[in-house]
Design a protein around this motif. Sequence first.
Motif, short mmCIF file in Angstrom:
data_model
loop_
_atom_site.label_atom_id
_atom_site.label_comp_id
_atom_site.label_asym_id
_atom_site.label_seq_id
_atom_site.Cartn_x
_atom_site.Cartn_y
_atom_site.Cartn_z
N ALA A 179 -5.82 13.46 -4.57
CA ALA A 179 -6.18 12.62 -5.71
C ALA A 179 -5.72 11.18 -5.51
N VAL A 180 -4.60 11.01 -4.83
CA VAL A 180 -4.02 9.68 -4.65
C VAL A 180 -4.53 9.00 -3.37
N LEU A 181 -4.94 9.80 -2.40
CA LEU A 181 -5.27 9.27 -1.07
C LEU A 181 -6.24 8.09 -1.07
N PRO A 182 -7.35 8.11 -1.82
CA PRO A 182 -8.26 6.95 -1.78
C PRO A 182 -7.61 5.65 -2.24
N TYR A 183 -6.72 5.75 -3.22
CA TYR A 183 -6.05 4.56 -3.75
C TYR A 183 -4.95 4.10 -2.80
N TRP A 184 -4.30 5.04 -2.17
CA TRP A 184 -3.28 4.72 -1.18
C TRP A 184 -3.91 3.99 0.01
N GLU A 185 -5.04 4.49 0.48
CA GLU A 185 -5.72 3.85 1.61
C GLU A 185 -6.20 2.45 1.23
N SER A 186 -6.54 2.26 -0.04
CA SER A 186 -7.00 0.96 -0.52
C SER A 186 -5.90 -0.09 -0.49
N VAL A 187 -4.68 0.31 -0.86
CA VAL A 187 -3.61 -0.66 -1.05
C VAL A 187 -2.67 -0.78 0.16
N ARG A 188 -2.75 0.13 1.10
CA ARG A 188 -1.77 0.15 2.19
C ARG A 188 -1.77 -1.14 3.01
N SER A 189 -2.95 -1.71 3.27
CA SER A 189 -3.00 -2.94 4.07
C SER A 189 -2.29 -4.09 3.36
N VAL A 190 -2.30 -4.08 2.03
CA VAL A 190 -1.58 -5.11 1.27
C VAL A 190 -0.08 -4.95 1.49
N LEU A 191 0.38 -3.72 1.46
CA LEU A 191 1.81 -3.45 1.65
C LEU A 191 2.28 -3.91 3.02
N ASP A 192 1.40 -3.76 4.01
CA ASP A 192 1.76 -4.16 5.36
C ASP A 192 1.85 -5.68 5.52
N GLU A 193 1.30 -6.42 4.55
CA GLU A 193 1.40 -7.88 4.58
C GLU A 193 2.66 -8.39 3.89
N LEU A 194 3.40 -7.49 3.24
CA LEU A 194 4.63 -7.90 2.58
C LEU A 194 5.76 -8.05 3.60
N ASP A 195 6.65 -8.98 3.35
CA ASP A 195 7.89 -9.05 4.12
C ASP A 195 9.03 -9.38 3.17
N ARG A 196 10.24 -9.27 3.63
CA ARG A 196 11.44 -9.50 2.84
C ARG A 196 11.35 -8.77 1.49
N VAL A 197 11.10 -7.47 1.57
CA VAL A 197 11.10 -6.66 0.35
C VAL A 197 12.52 -6.62 -0.20
#
Length: 222
Positions: A89-107
């Motif tokens: 149920a979550v997988l399509p939304y996770w795949e959608s947002v994951r590339s954004v997370l990979d652009e984050l730094d200094r979390v």
Amino acid sequence: MLPHFSAKLVRGGGRSYFVTDRGDRVPSVTTILNATKPEADRAALRAWRQRVGATEAQRISTTASRRGTGTHKQIQRYLLGQSVDCSDAVLPYWESVRSVLDELDRVQLVEGFVAHAGYGYGGRVDCIASFDGVPCVCEWKTADTPRGNVERLRDAPLQLAAYSVAANEIYRDYGLEVYHALVAVALPDRPAELFWFDTDALGQHWDAWDRRLQQYWELVER
């Protein structure tokens, strides 16, 4: 990473409050926004419920809530370096947002409590990190269709303005200065929709939040 401040979320009487480890009690940002929701928004919600029917409205709301909670948990674990299986149920939304997370730094903070004693409110921030090198408060949303414009984010910009000011206040001794915000709306079968708020935009939404906050305290004092 910034340290986490302790606070327990307590619900009652249709409202939610955070109780800090010092015993301070502050209403949540969500409670304040819900209590001061414009009548036009309330009317639109009532009309939608009548149009689809009470049973279908409840099903849609429950599904969206579970989807959002599941996606938030997946994002939290990912940002904290934890490995977990993602539900279908979550997988399509996770795949959608994951590339954004990979652009984050200094979390610097993930799912952390922030509060402003002077203004008297608290909330739980999804994330504070840098996006394109700029420190910002991040908010994760899920939807079946793109929002298209800021207005369709409803109160999310006000929420982020409240969080940014509270975060700067509670982490003042740690040198935190965050004056930008990012909303990422995860969508099935397409990249997440991004909304960026610079200092000027966030300041305008703070003004709107401040009005809602004052309205809330007037309601409480009646």
